[in-house]
Write an enzyme that holds these catalytic residues in place. Structure first.
Site: not given
Ligand code: COS
Length: 379
Positions: A365, A126-127, A340, A243, A178, A363, A131
């Site tokens: 939201t 996280t940054e 209470g 998760r 990403s 992990e 997030g």
């Molecule tokens: N397993 C394997 N690959 C995955 C994946 C998964 N569960 N989820 C995404 N990918 C891959 C996709 O297939 C895609 O690959 P290509 O670049 O080859 O097409 C790439 O990763 C990007 O995926 P996507 O476009 O779906 O990513 P998004 O930027 O839309 O983000 C979410 C997806 C929102 C699900 C992700 O950013 C997320 O989980 N955010 C929350 C982060 C978090 O939990 N933070 C808490 C802090 S850590 S304690």
């Protein structure tokens, strides 16, 4: 075949974790919630009991617990104190990228020490601007000769100020978003790392959450996990697995509040009878009991899928979102049932309510969990 019986080993694990929570965590939970000290003494005992290294594979000296075993242990431990549980769980969170993507040498070098002496680790994704949108990491890693030089800032890092080892997500090719991310194993004593502000949190106050600053931090190229460009997938696959454990924590927090409120309702007399005999309270308790069982089934199913090689992204997200929502609803209801008294720090339910809130946030939201579920069912 569906079999809801736990094995002898799982029952023994469950009992060990239950006893640890009861004897080592619960008695000091209020002290560490209210004070500023970190529960090093409890962590030392958690190490000795094997919980801090329980997911490290046996060949590297750890407990080799499966996702289902981990869920069973997590549900019990969290009942002792959700903040201390988080400290323990974050070790597994930080080890998972190494377990899933590390080479034999990386596992030997970086995981084995955690099985020999007490140590904590942190997962640094996280940054401020990355997030929920975890692909927007701007911490940079530049390859210089046989090293990477890391520069950037992380925030809300659990175990940030107490860890010996960080798994740091950085970008080696920012233009690729990403797809330019990479994951690095970074010992905490590497020059250039500074621990920033320790967060003053509403709940889970026994856990340590800090900012981290990386200023020309040099690590060997041998500390790169998988390949450049794989960092986002490393993070996502780790979170898919982790998760389910947060879901298990939701079940445990809900159970802790429910069990306390149930006993209270059976003994607290108003209008000449126990308040549990009033239908409004009894139905509330019935709903809570049902939701806790439903949450546990989701968690165990997700964990079972992961253990059996399925992706499990949707099921883990369902388990995490549902169980942490149940934990929140249950703890709020428990405070209400105690009236209470529930609002007072002399009783444990107000702390559980504050602690539960974080389960809906960290992990990923619960809004992000719903995004993951929606993505999986609509595409
Ligand atoms: N397993 C394997 N690959 C995955 C994946 C998964 N569960 N989820 C995404 N990918 C891959 C996709 O297939 C895609 O690959 P290509 O670049 O080859 O097409 C790439 O990763 C990007 O995926 P996507 O476009 O779906 O990513 P998004 O930027 O839309 O983000 C979410 C997806 C929102 C699900 C992700 O950013 C997320 O989980 N955010 C929350 C982060 C978090 O939990 N933070 C808490 C802090 S850590 S304690």
């Amino acid at each position: 075949m569906i079999d809801f019986r736990l094995t002898e080993e799982q029952l023994a694990l469950q009992e060990t974790a239950r006893r640890f929570a009861e004897r080592e965590m619960k008695p000091v939970a209020a002290k560490y919630d209210q004070g500023k000290e970190f529960p090093w003494d409890v962590m030392q005992k958690a190490f000795e009991a094997g919980f801090l290294s329980c997911t490290i594979p046996e060949e590297y000296g750890g407990g080799g617990l499966s996702a289902l075993d981990t869920a069973i242990v997590s549900e019990e431990l969290v009942m002792g104190c959700p903040g201390m549980f988080t400290t323990i769980m974050v070790n597994s969170l930080a080890f998972t990228p190494i377990i899933l993507f590390g080479t034999h040498e990386q596992k030997q070098k970086f995981l084995t020490p955690f099985t020999k002496e007490m140590g904590l680790a942190a997962f640094c994704l996280t940054e401020r601007e990355a997030g929920s949108d975890a692909g927007k990491v701007i911490t940079a890693a530049e390859k210089v000769g046989s090293e990477y030089v890391i520069n950037g800032e992380k925030c809300f890092i659990s175990n940030g100020g107490v860890a010996k080892l960080y798994v740091v997500f950085a970008n080696t090719a920012r233009a690729k978003g990403s797809r330019g991310m990479a994951a690095f194993i970074v010992p905490a004593d590497t020059p250039g790392i500074q621990i920033g502000k320790e967060e003053d949190k509403m709940g889970q106050r026994a856990s340590n959450t800090t900012e981290l600053f990386f200023d020309d931090v040099r690590v060997s190229a041998e500390n790169l996990l998988a390949k450049e460009g794989m960092g986002f997938v490393v993070a996502m696959k780790t979170l898919d697995k982790a998760r389910a454990s947060v879901g298990a924590a939701g079940v445990g927090v809900a159970r802790a509040a429910y069990e306390y409120a149930l006993e209270y309702a059976k003994t607290r007399q108003q209008f000449g009878k126990p308040i549990a005999s009033f239908q409004h309270i009894a139905f509330k308790l019935a709903d809570i009991a049902t939701e806790i069982d439903a949450a546990r089934f989701l968690v165990w199913h997700a964990a079972w899928l992961i253990d059996n090689g399925a992706k499990g992204a949707k099921e883990s997200a369902m388990a995490k979102a549902y169980a942490s929502d149940v934990a929140m609803r249950t703890t709020v209801d428990a405070v209400q049932i105690l009236g209470g008294y529930g609002y007072m720090k002399d009783y444990p339910v107000e702390k559980l309510m504050r602690d539960a809130k974080l389960l809906q946030i960290y992990e990923g939201t619960n809004e992000i969990q719903r995004l993951v579920i929606a993505h999986e069912i609509t595409t």
